[in-house]
Design an enzyme around this catalytic site. Structure first.
Site, PDB file in Angstrom:
ATOM      1  N   ASP A  34       0.824  -1.216   0.000  1.00 22.61           N
ATOM      2  CA  ASP A  34       0.000   0.000   0.000  1.00 22.61           C
ATOM      3  C   ASP A  34       0.853   1.259   0.000  1.00 22.61           C
ATOM      4  O   ASP A  34       2.054   1.206   0.243  1.00 22.61           O
ATOM      5  CB  ASP A  34      -0.889   0.010   1.256  1.00 22.61           C
ATOM      6  CG  ASP A  34      -2.161  -0.786   1.046  1.00 22.61           C
ATOM      7  OD1 ASP A  34      -2.407  -1.224  -0.090  1.00 22.61           O
ATOM      8  OD2 ASP A  34      -2.905  -0.973   2.027  1.00 22.61           O
ATOM      9  N   LYS A  56      -3.431   2.685  -2.713  1.00 23.05           N
ATOM     10  CA  LYS A  56      -4.703   3.246  -2.270  1.00 23.05           C
ATOM     11  C   LYS A  56      -4.430   4.566  -1.582  1.00 23.05           C
ATOM     12  O   LYS A  56      -3.699   4.627  -0.608  1.00 23.05           O
ATOM     13  CB  LYS A  56      -5.387   2.284  -1.311  1.00 23.05           C
ATOM     14  CG  LYS A  56      -5.806   1.020  -1.995  1.00 23.05           C
ATOM     15  CD  LYS A  56      -6.417   0.051  -1.044  1.00 23.05           C
ATOM     16  CE  LYS A  56      -7.770   0.538  -0.657  1.00 23.05           C
ATOM     17  NZ  LYS A  56      -8.446  -0.308   0.295  1.00 23.05           N
ATOM     18  N   MET A 170      -7.796   9.267   9.828  1.00 25.31           N
ATOM     19  CA  MET A 170      -8.501   9.782   8.644  1.00 25.31           C
ATOM     20  C   MET A 170      -9.416  10.961   8.984  1.00 25.31           C
ATOM     21  O   MET A 170     -10.533  11.051   8.464  1.00 25.31           O
ATOM     22  CB  MET A 170      -9.332   8.649   7.987  1.00 25.31           C
ATOM     23  CG  MET A 170      -8.479   7.517   7.496  1.00 25.31           C
ATOM     24  SD  MET A 170      -9.434   6.089   6.961  1.00 25.31           S
ATOM     25  CE  MET A 170      -9.872   5.334   8.494  1.00 25.31           C
TER      26      MET A 170
END
Ligand SMILES: C[S@@+](CC[C@H](N)C(=O)[O-])C[C@H]1O[C@@H](n2cnc3c(N)ncnc32)[C@H](O)[C@@H]1O
Length: 258
Positions: A34, A56, A170
């Site tokens: 990733d 991603k 996030m």
């Protein structure tokens, strides 16, 4: 059919991978990795190993989760040992659960190798203990983005009232909204908060403020950042060490060059 290893690469500092995770990279025929993993870890793969970037990022998913699930299964059914390398811990906001579900559904053997999550590592490198007998006896790892829709207020209400320390993944894009919700649901506006950007790497930057003023102070800080909310943030004043270490090392290098 060979095995798939779902491996946590740790939060960024390449030395924060586990011994088991490193061994899984060394034995892999294919490594699917990733965006947030430290690419230095790929140098431990066999020279002939295939390295597949699954890139991603929050705004640009070059592979969909379904594509990645299919790739994992295809490589494994070709008889390859597959290491799926994910940032932090694969089972903490890493969608490792979804990948493992797919493997289980197809009866492909797998192992999960946990990693050090950015939720514990970034605060540690910023000098912020998540619990402390004088300040916090509970901590929650939470996501700044949810699928809750209309029920999201309840989520922030619960978190504002019931948990001493919040580690929010996030959440940077929604920081002003998150701070407002926490204040609205009862957390004092003076509650200390920190943002740790690129924690544990040599790009680490930390900004500290309160729920009321952090949005003005955060300036250019973007993703990836860990948000820590709670009284424990005040301990950073005494306990910060990592950024300090870099400054000292930089000044030694400059003195040497000069
Ligand atoms: C999709 S989640 C992946 C979390 C990962 N599985 C973990 O356990 O750390 C991505 C979020 O993790 C956090 N993150 C990942 N690496 C980070 C780092 N080095 N410093 C600060 N936050 C980080 C950020 O909040 C970022 O938006």
């Amino acid at each position: 059919m060979r095995k798939v290893f779902l491996v946590g690469a740790g939060p960024g500092d390449p030395e924060l991978i586990t011994v088991k995770g490193l061994k899984a990279i060394q034995k892999a025929d294919v490594v699917l990795y990733d965006r947030l993993i430290n690419e230095e870890l790929l140098t431990y793969a066999k020279p002939e190993a295939e390295l597949v970037y699954c890139g991603k990022s929050p705004d640009n998913h070059s592979f969909s989760q379904e594509d990645i699930n299919k790739l994992l299964c295809n490589y494994a059914t070709q008889g390859k040992t597959v290491t799926r390398l994910k940032g932090g811990d694969p089972f903490i906001f890493g969608r490792g659960g979804e990948e493992a579900e797919e493997l289980a559904k197809r009866k492909i053997p797998f192992e999960i190798v946990p990693g050090i999550s950015s939720g514990s590592a970034a605060p540690a490198y910023a000098g912020i203990p998540l619990t402390h007998r004088d300040f916090s006896s509970s901590v929650a790892f939470v996501s700044g983005v949810t699928k809750l829709g209309a029920e999201e207020d309840q989520y922030w209400h619960h978190l504002a009232k019931s948990i001493d320390t919040l580690c929010i993944y996030m959440g940077v894009k929604k920081l002003p909204e998150i701070c407002n919700k926490l204040i609205q649901f009862g957390r004092p506006a003076t509650t200390p908060i920190a943002l740790v950007h690129w924690g544990t790497t040599n790009r680490q930057q930390t900004v500290v403020g309160t729920l009321a003023d952090i949005s003005e102070k955060m300036d250019h800080i973007t993703n990836p950042s860990m948000i820590i909310v709670g009284e424990v943030v005040t301990l950073r004043e005494k306990l910060q060490w990592f950024e300090q270490l870099h400054l000292e090392e930089d000044s030694k290098t400059q003195a040497f060059v000069g």
